[in-house]
Enzyme design. Structure first.
Site, PDB file in Angstrom:
ATOM      1  N   LYS A 261      42.783  38.035  39.954  1.00  0.00           N
ATOM      2  CA  LYS A 261      42.198  36.681  39.827  1.00  0.00           C
ATOM      3  C   LYS A 261      43.084  35.641  40.526  1.00  0.00           C
ATOM      4  CE  LYS A 261      38.398  37.403  37.372  1.00  0.00           C
ATOM      5  NZ  LYS A 261      37.095  37.461  38.057  1.00  0.00           N
TER       6      LYS A 261
ATOM      7  N   TYR B  70      45.184  41.758  30.233  1.00  0.00           N
ATOM      8  CA  TYR B  70      44.384  41.412  31.426  1.00  0.00           C
ATOM      9  C   TYR B  70      45.039  42.037  32.668  1.00  0.00           C
ATOM     10  CZ  TYR B  70      40.824  38.642  33.809  1.00  0.00           C
ATOM     11  OH  TYR B  70      39.721  38.246  34.541  1.00  0.00           O
TER      12      TYR B  70
HETATM   13  P1  NDP Z   1      29.121  41.612  33.639  1.00  0.00           P
HETATM   14  O1  NDP Z   1      29.582  42.972  33.219  1.00  0.00           O
HETATM   15  O2  NDP Z   1      27.843  41.131  33.112  1.00  0.00           O
HETATM   16  O3  NDP Z   1      29.129  41.486  35.223  1.00  0.00           O
HETATM   17  C1  NDP Z   1      30.059  42.132  36.057  1.00  0.00           C
HETATM   18  C2  NDP Z   1      29.337  42.426  37.333  1.00  0.00           C
HETATM   19  O4  NDP Z   1      30.227  42.946  38.331  1.00  0.00           O
HETATM   20  C3  NDP Z   1      28.251  43.467  37.144  1.00  0.00           C
HETATM   21  O5  NDP Z   1      26.996  42.905  37.422  1.00  0.00           O
HETATM   22  C4  NDP Z   1      28.617  44.534  38.150  1.00  0.00           C
HETATM   23  O6  NDP Z   1      27.494  45.033  38.838  1.00  0.00           O
HETATM   24  C5  NDP Z   1      29.435  43.763  39.147  1.00  0.00           C
HETATM   25  N1  NDP Z   1      30.173  44.697  40.002  1.00  0.00           N
HETATM   26  C6  NDP Z   1      31.185  45.534  39.682  1.00  0.00           C
HETATM   27  N2  NDP Z   1      31.528  46.284  40.730  1.00  0.00           N
HETATM   28  C7  NDP Z   1      30.707  45.915  41.757  1.00  0.00           C
HETATM   29  C8  NDP Z   1      30.563  46.327  43.109  1.00  0.00           C
HETATM   30  N3  NDP Z   1      31.349  47.275  43.650  1.00  0.00           N
HETATM   31  N4  NDP Z   1      29.623  45.734  43.886  1.00  0.00           N
HETATM   32  C9  NDP Z   1      28.824  44.769  43.376  1.00  0.00           C
HETATM   33  N5  NDP Z   1      28.901  44.337  42.092  1.00  0.00           N
HETATM   34  C10 NDP Z   1      29.837  44.906  41.297  1.00  0.00           C
HETATM   35  O7  NDP Z   1      30.340  40.662  33.201  1.00  0.00           O
HETATM   36  P2  NDP Z   1      30.631  39.105  33.284  1.00  0.00           P
HETATM   37  O8  NDP Z   1      29.385  38.338  33.384  1.00  0.00           O
HETATM   38  O9  NDP Z   1      31.571  38.859  32.158  1.00  0.00           O
HETATM   39  O10 NDP Z   1      31.481  39.000  34.640  1.00  0.00           O
HETATM   40  C11 NDP Z   1      31.138  38.145  35.725  1.00  0.00           C
HETATM   41  C12 NDP Z   1      32.401  37.478  36.257  1.00  0.00           C
HETATM   42  O11 NDP Z   1      32.899  36.581  35.272  1.00  0.00           O
HETATM   43  C13 NDP Z   1      33.553  38.422  36.594  1.00  0.00           C
HETATM   44  O12 NDP Z   1      34.179  37.976  37.778  1.00  0.00           O
HETATM   45  C14 NDP Z   1      34.494  38.227  35.423  1.00  0.00           C
HETATM   46  O13 NDP Z   1      35.832  38.529  35.753  1.00  0.00           O
HETATM   47  C15 NDP Z   1      34.292  36.759  35.171  1.00  0.00           C
HETATM   48  N6  NDP Z   1      34.761  36.260  33.873  1.00  0.00           N
HETATM   49  C16 NDP Z   1      34.281  36.782  32.723  1.00  0.00           C
HETATM   50  C17 NDP Z   1      34.714  36.299  31.501  1.00  0.00           C
HETATM   51  C18 NDP Z   1      34.201  36.853  30.208  1.00  0.00           C
HETATM   52  O14 NDP Z   1      34.789  36.570  29.170  1.00  0.00           O
HETATM   53  N7  NDP Z   1      33.141  37.610  30.176  1.00  0.00           N
HETATM   54  C19 NDP Z   1      35.721  35.215  31.417  1.00  0.00           C
HETATM   55  C20 NDP Z   1      36.123  34.719  32.717  1.00  0.00           C
HETATM   56  C21 NDP Z   1      35.672  35.239  33.891  1.00  0.00           C
HETATM   57  P3  NDP Z   1      26.626  46.279  38.297  1.00  0.00           P
HETATM   58  O15 NDP Z   1      26.312  45.962  36.903  1.00  0.00           O
HETATM   59  O16 NDP Z   1      25.456  46.269  39.217  1.00  0.00           O
HETATM   60  O17 NDP Z   1      27.561  47.451  38.436  1.00  0.00           O
HETATM   61  C1  KAL Z   2      42.359  39.394  28.170  1.00  0.00           C
HETATM   62  C2  KAL Z   2      41.102  39.766  28.165  1.00  0.00           C
HETATM   63  C3  KAL Z   2      40.719  40.960  27.382  1.00  0.00           C
HETATM   64  C4  KAL Z   2      40.102  41.994  28.246  1.00  0.00           C
HETATM   65  C5  KAL Z   2      41.007  42.608  29.296  1.00  0.00           C
HETATM   66  C6  KAL Z   2      40.534  42.872  30.496  1.00  0.00           C
HETATM   67  C7  KAL Z   2      39.203  42.498  31.017  1.00  0.00           C
HETATM   68  C8  KAL Z   2      38.921  42.693  32.314  1.00  0.00           C
HETATM   69  C9  KAL Z   2      37.618  42.361  32.942  1.00  0.00           C
HETATM   70  C10 KAL Z   2      37.110  43.465  33.847  1.00  0.00           C
HETATM   71  C11 KAL Z   2      36.058  42.863  34.774  1.00  0.00           C
HETATM   72  C12 KAL Z   2      36.517  44.546  32.978  1.00  0.00           C
HETATM   73  C13 KAL Z   2      36.191  45.840  33.665  1.00  0.00           C
HETATM   74  O1  KAL Z   2      36.391  46.023  34.842  1.00  0.00           O
HETATM   75  C14 KAL Z   2      35.565  46.883  32.782  1.00  0.00           C
HETATM   76  C15 KAL Z   2      35.389  48.239  33.475  1.00  0.00           C
HETATM   77  O2  KAL Z   2      36.617  48.934  33.539  1.00  0.00           O
HETATM   78  C16 KAL Z   2      34.422  49.120  32.647  1.00  0.00           C
HETATM   79  N1  KAL Z   2      33.080  48.521  32.495  1.00  0.00           N
HETATM   80  C17 KAL Z   2      32.056  48.806  33.346  1.00  0.00           C
HETATM   81  O3  KAL Z   2      32.183  49.569  34.300  1.00  0.00           O
HETATM   82  C18 KAL Z   2      30.743  48.077  33.106  1.00  0.00           C
HETATM   83  C19 KAL Z   2      29.681  49.128  32.828  1.00  0.00           C
HETATM   84  C20 KAL Z   2      30.455  47.217  34.333  1.00  0.00           C
HETATM   85  C21 KAL Z   2      29.136  46.480  34.234  1.00  0.00           C
HETATM   86  O4  KAL Z   2      31.512  46.262  34.402  1.00  0.00           O
HETATM   87  C22 KAL Z   2      31.919  45.840  35.626  1.00  0.00           C
HETATM   88  N2  KAL Z   2      32.887  44.918  35.572  1.00  0.00           N
HETATM   89  O5  KAL Z   2      31.446  46.259  36.649  1.00  0.00           O
HETATM   90  C23 KAL Z   2      40.095  39.054  29.012  1.00  0.00           C
HETATM   91  C24 KAL Z   2      38.938  38.486  28.233  1.00  0.00           C
HETATM   92  C25 KAL Z   2      39.444  37.567  27.146  1.00  0.00           C
HETATM   93  C26 KAL Z   2      38.010  37.696  29.196  1.00  0.00           C
HETATM   94  C27 KAL Z   2      37.306  38.552  30.204  1.00  0.00           C
HETATM   95  C28 KAL Z   2      36.409  39.632  29.699  1.00  0.00           C
HETATM   96  C29 KAL Z   2      37.515  38.281  31.503  1.00  0.00           C
HETATM   97  C30 KAL Z   2      36.859  38.925  32.652  1.00  0.00           C
HETATM   98  O6  KAL Z   2      37.357  38.751  33.767  1.00  0.00           O
HETATM   99  O7  KAL Z   2      35.796  39.553  32.508  1.00  0.00           O
END
Ligand code: NDP
Ligand code: KAL
Length: 257
Positions: free
Chosen positions: A165, A158
């Site tokens: 975070k 992470y």
């Molecule tokens: P998604 O990939 O569905 O959502 C991530 C979102 O971040 C996307 O909609 C993306 O927008 C948006 N984003 C990234 N960069 C920008 C930017 N510059 N401006 C505006 N929006 C941006 O993933 P999750 O639903 O998993 O993530 C939502 C939140 O939940 C995050 O904060 C993540 O860290 C948190 N989280 C997720 C967990 C998991 O296991 N999935 C666990 C705990 C927390 P776009 O698609 O339009 O680029």
């Molecule tokens: C320990 C866990 C395993 C995963 C490690 C890191 C996860 C980080 C989350 C972070 C938000 C992921 C990214 O930023 C992905 C990005 O580099 C590439 N993906 C993209 O660009 C897609 C297309 C867009 C939609 O994504 C975003 N974010 O814009 C953590 C796990 C167990 C729990 C998770 C997934 C936590 C979390 O914060 O999401």
């Protein structure tokens, strides 16, 4: 007390697709009767988000592009929302990003640019958004953000996102202190791992899910719906005495030593 969200308007930031946690929150708020406003990072996501929202019966939403790396874009979005709807009652911030190369190997190798990018999008954006939203929350309301256990303790891979975070969690508390006098509550949900677009392609994600199924008190992973219902609680008057709090929706995993 009436806990319906009818007559209330909430901004949902961060729906990428139907697996997004933001989409789980949207559905819970929709079921409670809220009017929803959606923001997405770029035009590319306009159609997919609109298509998804079309599946919500009777929901007459508004849509705005908002890249949270720009204060001007954030301010312009909320100015436009003010013009279009006037008052809002809350928002869900579900946004995080880090470079893939910074989500593997050792944290010590994080570049300056990678560190700043992760903090910019994943932590500072909450500050920027809260500042822009506050003048629209004339009747008070709630702000909810999404965090993860990796900000409280070291979770393998992470890395920089854990540090971002931790910054997000502290920002949430300072914002709660600033905005409380305006009857605005600010809280975070710490979600357990959920398979979303962000989690896609991350090595070992299956192992993390398996570990939750084996060890978490509830012996199962959580769903977007469960996070959505907790967001509903935090954005409704049900939680009217709660601010600056992190609620773990993680099958109890965080209590384990
Ligand atoms: P998604 O990939 O569905 O959502 C991530 C979102 O971040 C996307 O909609 C993306 O927008 C948006 N984003 C990234 N960069 C920008 C930017 N510059 N401006 C505006 N929006 C941006 O993933 P999750 O639903 O998993 O993530 C939502 C939140 O939940 C995050 O904060 C993540 O860290 C948190 N989280 C997720 C967990 C998991 O296991 N999935 C666990 C705990 C927390 P776009 O698609 O339009 O680029
Ligand atoms: C320990 C866990 C395993 C995963 C490690 C890191 C996860 C980080 C989350 C972070 C938000 C992921 C990214 O930023 C992905 C990005 O580099 C590439 N993906 C993209 O660009 C897609 C297309 C867009 C939609 O994504 C975003 N974010 O814009 C953590 C796990 C167990 C729990 C998770 C997934 C936590 C979390 O914060 O999401």
């Amino acid at each position: 007390m009436n806990f319906s969200l009818e007559g209330r308007t909430y901004v949902i930031m961060g729906v990428a697709n139907k697996r997004s946690i933001a989409w789980g929150i949207a559905r819970s708020l929709h079921e409670a009767g809220a009017r929803l406003i959606f923001t997405y990072a770029s035009e590319r996501f306009e159609k997919p988000v609109k298509d998804l929202v079309a599946t919500l019966d009777g929901q007459e939403s508004l849509f705005y592009e908002c890249d949270v790396t720009s204060d001007e874009a954030v301010q312009a979005t909320f100015n436009q929302i003010k013009q279009d709807v006037g008052t809002i009652h809350g928002l869900a911030h579900c946004i995080a990003f880090a470079q893939r190369e910074d989500l593997q190997g050792e944290f010590k190798d994080t570049s300056r640019d990678g560190f700043l990018l992760a903090h910019n999008i994943s932590a500072f954006s909450l500050v920027s958004v809260a500042r822009a939203a506050q003048p629209l929350m004339t009747e008070g309301g709630g702000i909810v953000t999404l965090t993860y256990l990796g900000g409280e303790r070291v979770v393998q891979n992470y890395n920089v996102m854990g540090v971002a975070k931790a910054s997000l969690d502290a920002s949430m508390k300072y914002l709660a202190n600033d905005l409380g006098k305006h009857a605005i509550r600010v809280n975070a949900i710490s979600a357990g791992p959920i398979r979303t677009l962000s989690a896609k392609g991350i090595g070992d994600f299956n192992t993390v899910l398996k570990q939750i199924e084996e060890k978490a008190p509830l012996r199962r992973t959580v769903t977007q719906e469960e996070v959505g219902d907790t967001a509903y609680y935090l954005l409704s008057d049900l939680s009217r005495g709660v601010t600056g709090e992190v609620i773990h929706v993680d099958s109890g995993y965080n209590i384990l030593g």
